[in-house]
Design a protein around this motif. Structure first.
Motif, PDB file in Angstrom:
ATOM      1  N   TYR A  42      16.173  -0.046   9.448  1.00  0.00           N
ATOM      2  CA  TYR A  42      15.434  -1.716   9.319  1.00  0.00           C
ATOM      3  C   TYR A  42      14.283  -1.195   8.685  1.00  0.00           C
ATOM      4  O   TYR A  42      13.834  -0.749   8.626  1.00  0.00           O
ATOM      5  N   THR A  43      13.389  -2.123   7.943  1.00  0.00           N
ATOM      6  CA  THR A  43      12.459  -2.103   7.135  1.00  0.00           C
ATOM      7  C   THR A  43      11.052  -2.944   7.789  1.00  0.00           C
ATOM      8  O   THR A  43      12.166  -4.350   8.109  1.00  0.00           O
ATOM      9  N   VAL A  44      10.383  -3.011   7.489  1.00  0.00           N
ATOM     10  CA  VAL A  44       8.934  -3.656   7.907  1.00  0.00           C
ATOM     11  C   VAL A  44       7.687  -3.851   6.769  1.00  0.00           C
ATOM     12  O   VAL A  44       8.135  -2.766   6.765  1.00  0.00           O
ATOM     13  N   PRO A  45       7.291  -5.310   6.677  1.00  0.00           N
ATOM     14  CA  PRO A  45       6.936  -4.705   5.402  1.00  0.00           C
ATOM     15  C   PRO A  45       5.593  -4.262   6.129  1.00  0.00           C
ATOM     16  O   PRO A  45       4.667  -4.032   7.081  1.00  0.00           O
ATOM     17  N   GLY A  46       4.935  -3.185   4.261  1.00  0.00           N
ATOM     18  CA  GLY A  46       4.571  -2.172   4.607  1.00  0.00           C
ATOM     19  C   GLY A  46       2.942  -2.855   4.321  1.00  0.00           C
ATOM     20  O   GLY A  46       2.258  -3.967   3.852  1.00  0.00           O
ATOM     21  N   LYS A  47       1.771  -1.696   3.375  1.00  0.00           N
ATOM     22  CA  LYS A  47       0.404  -2.607   3.074  1.00  0.00           C
ATOM     23  C   LYS A  47       0.579  -2.956   0.747  1.00  0.00           C
ATOM     24  O   LYS A  47       1.980  -2.645   1.290  1.00  0.00           O
ATOM     25  N   TRP A  48       0.193  -3.733   0.736  1.00  0.00           N
ATOM     26  CA  TRP A  48      -0.566  -4.324  -0.376  1.00  0.00           C
ATOM     27  C   TRP A  48      -1.023  -3.479  -1.249  1.00  0.00           C
ATOM     28  O   TRP A  48      -1.075  -2.628  -0.556  1.00  0.00           O
TER      29      TRP A  48
END
Length: 68
Positions: free
Chosen positions: A32-38
């Motif tokens: 699954y994916t998780v939010p990372g850096k901007w």
């Protein structure tokens, strides 16, 4: 996507960021994916994209500030 109006050295800039997605894995859930850096997508001054001429130090500073 997020946009910030920033003034650096009396130069007004519009900086657009996109959020990187990190892959993660859980044995029960799978991948699954998780939010990372901007990360910076574009830097505009008076409607003109100037990302190509901005120094790496400024790019780093802008991304650091967006992720705090």
């Amino acid at each position: 996507m997020k946009t910030m109006e920033i003034t650096l050295w009396n130069i007004p800039l519009t900086v657009t960021f996109y959020q990187y997605e990190d892959d993660a894995y859980d044995p029960q859930l799978g991948h699954y994916t998780v939010p990372g850096k901007w990360l910076i997508e574009s830097i505009e001054h008076k409607g003109t994209d100037i990302c190509d001429i901005v120094s790496d130090e400024v790019l780093y500073m802008l991304e650091r500030d967006a992720n705090e």
